[in-house]
Design a protein around this motif. Structure first.
Motif, PDB file in Angstrom:
ATOM      1  N   LEU A  26      -7.910  14.991 -11.525  1.00  0.00           N
ATOM      2  CA  LEU A  26      -7.836  14.141 -12.722  1.00  0.00           C
ATOM      3  C   LEU A  26      -8.692  14.682 -13.867  1.00  0.00           C
ATOM      4  CD1 LEU A  26      -8.005  10.590 -11.081  1.00  0.00           C
ATOM      5  CD2 LEU A  26      -5.983  11.942 -11.667  1.00  0.00           C
ATOM      6  N   ASP A  27      -9.409  15.765 -13.626  1.00  0.00           N
ATOM      7  CA  ASP A  27     -10.232  16.351 -14.689  1.00  0.00           C
ATOM      8  C   ASP A  27      -9.347  16.733 -15.881  1.00  0.00           C
ATOM      9  OD1 ASP A  27     -12.476  16.080 -13.168  1.00  0.00           O
ATOM     10  OD2 ASP A  27     -12.700  18.204 -12.678  1.00  0.00           O
ATOM     11  N   GLY A  28      -9.787  16.336 -17.057  1.00  0.00           N
ATOM     12  CA  GLY A  28      -9.046  16.679 -18.259  1.00  0.00           C
ATOM     13  C   GLY A  28      -7.844  15.800 -18.551  1.00  0.00           C
TER      14      GLY A  28
ATOM     15  N   GLY B 168      -0.883   7.918 -11.178  1.00  0.00           N
ATOM     16  CA  GLY B 168      -1.492   6.640 -11.522  1.00  0.00           C
ATOM     17  C   GLY B 168      -1.025   5.457 -10.713  1.00  0.00           C
ATOM     18  N   SER B 169      -0.165   5.689  -9.707  1.00  0.00           N
ATOM     19  CA  SER B 169       0.286   4.553  -8.893  1.00  0.00           C
ATOM     20  C   SER B 169      -0.762   4.135  -7.866  1.00  0.00           C
ATOM     21  CB  SER B 169       1.604   4.884  -8.184  1.00  0.00           C
ATOM     22  OG  SER B 169       1.474   6.033  -7.371  1.00  0.00           O
ATOM     23  N   LEU B 170      -1.586   5.089  -7.413  1.00  0.00           N
ATOM     24  CA  LEU B 170      -2.660   4.783  -6.474  1.00  0.00           C
ATOM     25  C   LEU B 170      -3.946   4.589  -7.265  1.00  0.00           C
ATOM     26  CD1 LEU B 170      -3.568   4.486  -3.504  1.00  0.00           C
ATOM     27  CD2 LEU B 170      -4.056   6.949  -3.510  1.00  0.00           C
TER      28      LEU B 170
ATOM     29  N   VAL C 263       0.846  -1.193   0.000  1.00  0.00           N
ATOM     30  CA  VAL C 263       0.000   0.000   0.000  1.00  0.00           C
ATOM     31  C   VAL C 263       0.881   1.242   0.000  1.00  0.00           C
ATOM     32  CG1 VAL C 263      -2.008  -1.010   1.155  1.00  0.00           C
ATOM     33  CG2 VAL C 263      -0.155  -0.051   2.522  1.00  0.00           C
ATOM     34  N   VAL C 264       0.307   2.349  -0.431  1.00  0.00           N
ATOM     35  CA  VAL C 264       0.970   3.636  -0.297  1.00  0.00           C
ATOM     36  C   VAL C 264       0.805   4.088   1.152  1.00  0.00           C
ATOM     37  CG1 VAL C 264       0.950   6.052  -1.017  1.00  0.00           C
ATOM     38  CG2 VAL C 264       0.501   4.247  -2.695  1.00  0.00           C
ATOM     39  N   VAL C 265       1.885   4.494   1.795  1.00  0.00           N
ATOM     40  CA  VAL C 265       1.815   5.034   3.151  1.00  0.00           C
ATOM     41  C   VAL C 265       2.104   6.529   3.060  1.00  0.00           C
ATOM     42  CG1 VAL C 265       2.712   4.933   5.499  1.00  0.00           C
ATOM     43  CG2 VAL C 265       2.586   2.841   4.120  1.00  0.00           C
ATOM     44  N   THR C 266       1.089   7.335   3.294  1.00  0.00           N
ATOM     45  CA  THR C 266       1.243   8.781   3.126  1.00  0.00           C
ATOM     46  C   THR C 266       0.143   9.515   3.867  1.00  0.00           C
ATOM     47  OG1 THR C 266       1.452  10.560   1.482  1.00  0.00           O
ATOM     48  CG2 THR C 266      -0.154   8.838   1.012  1.00  0.00           C
ATOM     49  N   GLU C 267       0.404  10.755   4.217  1.00  0.00           N
ATOM     50  CA  GLU C 267      -0.625  11.586   4.822  1.00  0.00           C
ATOM     51  C   GLU C 267      -1.751  11.807   3.815  1.00  0.00           C
ATOM     52  OE1 GLU C 267      -0.153  13.205   8.232  1.00  0.00           O
ATOM     53  OE2 GLU C 267       1.005  11.349   8.080  1.00  0.00           O
ATOM     54  N   ARG C 268      -2.983  11.699   4.288  1.00  0.00           N
ATOM     55  CA  ARG C 268      -4.119  11.911   3.383  1.00  0.00           C
ATOM     56  C   ARG C 268      -4.160  13.346   2.898  1.00  0.00           C
ATOM     57  NH1 ARG C 268      -6.819  13.115   0.078  1.00  0.00           N
ATOM     58  NH2 ARG C 268      -8.972  12.586  -0.479  1.00  0.00           N
ATOM     59  N   TRP C 269      -3.806  14.285   3.760  1.00  0.00           N
ATOM     60  CA  TRP C 269      -3.933  15.699   3.419  1.00  0.00           C
ATOM     61  C   TRP C 269      -2.573  16.345   3.176  1.00  0.00           C
ATOM     62  CZ3 TRP C 269      -8.588  15.639   2.009  1.00  0.00           C
ATOM     63  CH2 TRP C 269      -9.534  14.879   2.701  1.00  0.00           C
ATOM     64  N   GLY C 270      -1.576  15.518   2.879  1.00  0.00           N
ATOM     65  CA  GLY C 270      -0.280  16.025   2.476  1.00  0.00           C
ATOM     66  C   GLY C 270      -0.117  15.941   0.972  1.00  0.00           C
TER      67      GLY C 270
ATOM     68  N   GLY D 266       1.760  13.690  -0.684  1.00  0.00           N
ATOM     69  CA  GLY D 266       1.972  12.344  -1.193  1.00  0.00           C
ATOM     70  C   GLY D 266       0.731  11.702  -1.781  1.00  0.00           C
ATOM     71  N   PHE D 267      -0.424  11.903  -1.142  1.00  0.00           N
ATOM     72  CA  PHE D 267      -1.649  11.250  -1.617  1.00  0.00           C
ATOM     73  C   PHE D 267      -2.041  11.746  -3.007  1.00  0.00           C
ATOM     74  CE2 PHE D 267      -6.105  10.422  -2.135  1.00  0.00           C
ATOM     75  CZ  PHE D 267      -6.314   9.187  -1.539  1.00  0.00           C
ATOM     76  N   PRO D 268      -2.196  13.057  -3.224  1.00  0.00           N
ATOM     77  CA  PRO D 268      -2.561  13.489  -4.572  1.00  0.00           C
ATOM     78  C   PRO D 268      -1.488  13.167  -5.613  1.00  0.00           C
ATOM     79  CG  PRO D 268      -2.058  15.381  -3.181  1.00  0.00           C
ATOM     80  CD  PRO D 268      -2.138  14.195  -2.294  1.00  0.00           C
ATOM     81  N   ALA D 269      -0.232  13.151  -5.198  1.00  0.00           N
ATOM     82  CA  ALA D 269       0.834  12.806  -6.143  1.00  0.00           C
ATOM     83  C   ALA D 269       0.675  11.371  -6.626  1.00  0.00           C
ATOM     84  CB  ALA D 269       2.204  13.002  -5.490  1.00  0.00           C
ATOM     85  N   ALA D 270       0.384  10.452  -5.696  1.00  0.00           N
ATOM     86  CA  ALA D 270       0.193   9.046  -6.070  1.00  0.00           C
ATOM     87  C   ALA D 270      -1.065   8.868  -6.909  1.00  0.00           C
ATOM     88  CB  ALA D 270       0.129   8.182  -4.808  1.00  0.00           C
TER      89      ALA D 270
END
Length: 437
Positions: A287-289, A268-270, A251-258, A260-264
């Motif tokens: 992810l729009d567009g 496309g890795s998450l 799994v990706v281990v990252t802060e939800r509101w940091g 790392g989450f939007p980057a993953a």
């Protein structure tokens, strides 16, 4: 409601009511069913923190419709623009000064503590008239023992988000059980993709909700004392699941509101996420567009061992505040307002009232024409009806601090639930409430 729920609430009420120092007896405000008794309309004030953003049906527009149709009960709504914690502080100050509103939006975890402090009314008799209009699990979150302080507005049941296109490419099945979740996580990780993320900054509500989905009830009473059990069978199941996924780097281990989450998500890795239903309103905005637009879907939370059940991660209700002079009329408006399903859904809420609002154009576009709100309504109906918060639950933030050590190995996932246990007991004792050994 089941006899089990009624018994638990009766016992909890006895435990709370035993602490007279906190003024736990229900306030007895008056008020008839129509008019102010002198020919003048009843005046109700309502403080909320709904977003009122672009494209949403404004709260004042909804209230204006009520006022036009109900000349004997006139409501004035005020939006609080600050943080939720600041709103609670303002409410306490104003209510103690006798200048508070009649109705106010409260997060479910705030309800028990506001009751303990004597800042909300017990309107159980009025609430019972409208109980069948709402999800049983959400309705229970507006209760403290036998007391009912208002009505639920929105819910945050955990659901499962996933990229259907990537799942198909990898031959993955949408997990229906946590065993399948673990198995599919191993398959996707081998291909450099991850179908879930472990988010330490969300541990307090995210993991407690999973324990609820596994059938646990953290707070009950025993001989007029609070009993805390955050390390039960359900919590152990949740801990074992995530510990295995983290240890095996699946799994990706990252802060939800940091960052790392939007980057993953964006790279496309998450491709999957156990998250709160309210995230559907904005989860996929980045992810729009892009080629990933329209690829994601939402499904029910995998079975954590208790069948078709989920747990609460967020949500709020509208409570009747201490000193409200017309509680019956306030509850009449409360019930009407919180059953304006389409209007509230436009505010980005997963509405607690029965019924399915129309999924917005934005959601249809982002989720590949899926009827997202119908799926979320099903999840709301499947909330664990026995899982309620105890006074002081909002203080269990040390769970997040313990969770931050999981990635580096200085803490285990099970340690998070131990932290919940010790912190919850200490918090109840600090509030002067009796706790069973």
């Amino acid at each position: 409601m089941t006899s089990k729920i009624r018994f638990a609430r009766s016992a909890a009420f006895a435990a709370v009511a035993a602490i007279s120092a906190f003024g736990l007896a229900a306030c007895s405000a008056g008020g008839g069913s129509t008019g102010g008794g002198d020919g003048e309309p009843v005046e109700i004030t309502y403080l909320h923190r709904l977003p009122d953003g672009e494209g949403m049906t404004p709260v004042n527009e909804i209230v204006d419709r009520w006022n036009e149709e109900n000349p004997d009960i006139q409501v004035t709504a005020t939006k609080f623009d600050g943080a939720a914690t600041d709103m609670i502080l303002k409410l306490e100050t104003d209510l103690n000064a006798g200048t508070g509103p009649c109705l106010a939006q409260l997060g479910y975890a705030e309800v028990p503590q506001m009751y303990v402090k004597g800042l909300v009314e017990d309107v159980a008799d009025e609430a019972a008239k409208y109980a069948d209009d709402f999800s049983a699990g959400a309705y229970s979150l507006m209760t403290v023992g036998d007391a009912v302080v208002g009505l639920p507005q929105d819910t945050g049941p955990l659901v499962y988000f996933y990229n259907a296109t990537e799942f198909e490419k990898l031959g993955l099945a949408v997990p229906e059980t946590i065993e399948q979740l673990a198995s599919e996580a191993a398959t996707s990780a081998a291909a450099g993709k991850y179908i879930a993320a472990f988010t330490p900054d969300e541990a307090q509500y995210w993991l407690s909700a999973q324990a609820a989905a596994a059938g646990d009830t953290w707070f009950t009473t025993e001989s007029d004392e609070w009993k805390v059990d955050t390390e039960g069978e359900g919590s152990q199941t949740v801990a074992a699941l995530w510990q295995g996924l983290v240890d095996n780097k699946q799994v990706v281990v990252t802060e939800r509101w940091g960052e790392g989450f939007p980057a993953a998500l964006n790279d496309g890795s998450l491709i999957g996420h156990v998250g709160a239903a309210w995230e559907a309103g904005f989860l996929l905005d980045s992810l729009d567009g892009t080629p990933a637009e329209g690829q994601w879907r939402v499904a029910q939370l995998p079975d954590f061992g208790a069948g078709a059940m989920t747990g609460p991660d967020g949500g709020s209700g509208v409570a009747v505040m201490k000193g409200c002079e017309h509680p019956a009329e306030a509850m009449e408006f409360n019930a009407w307002f919180n059953t304006q399903v389409d209007d509230l859904a436009s505010q980005g809420l997963v509405v607690a009232a029965n019924g399915t609002p129309q999924t917005s154009e934005k959601m249809l576009r982002q989720f590949g024409d899926q009827d997202v709100l119908a799926e979320l309504a099903e999840a709301s109906a499947n909330l664990n009806p026995d899982f309620v918060y105890a006074p002081g639950f909002a203080s269990l933030t040390p769970m997040n601090e313990t969770a931050s050590g999981v990635a580096g190995g200085s803490a285990t996932v099970a340690d998070i639930f131990t932290t919940a246990q010790t912190t919850a007991v200490a918090t109840l004792e600090d509030l002067g409430l009796p706790v069973a050994e």
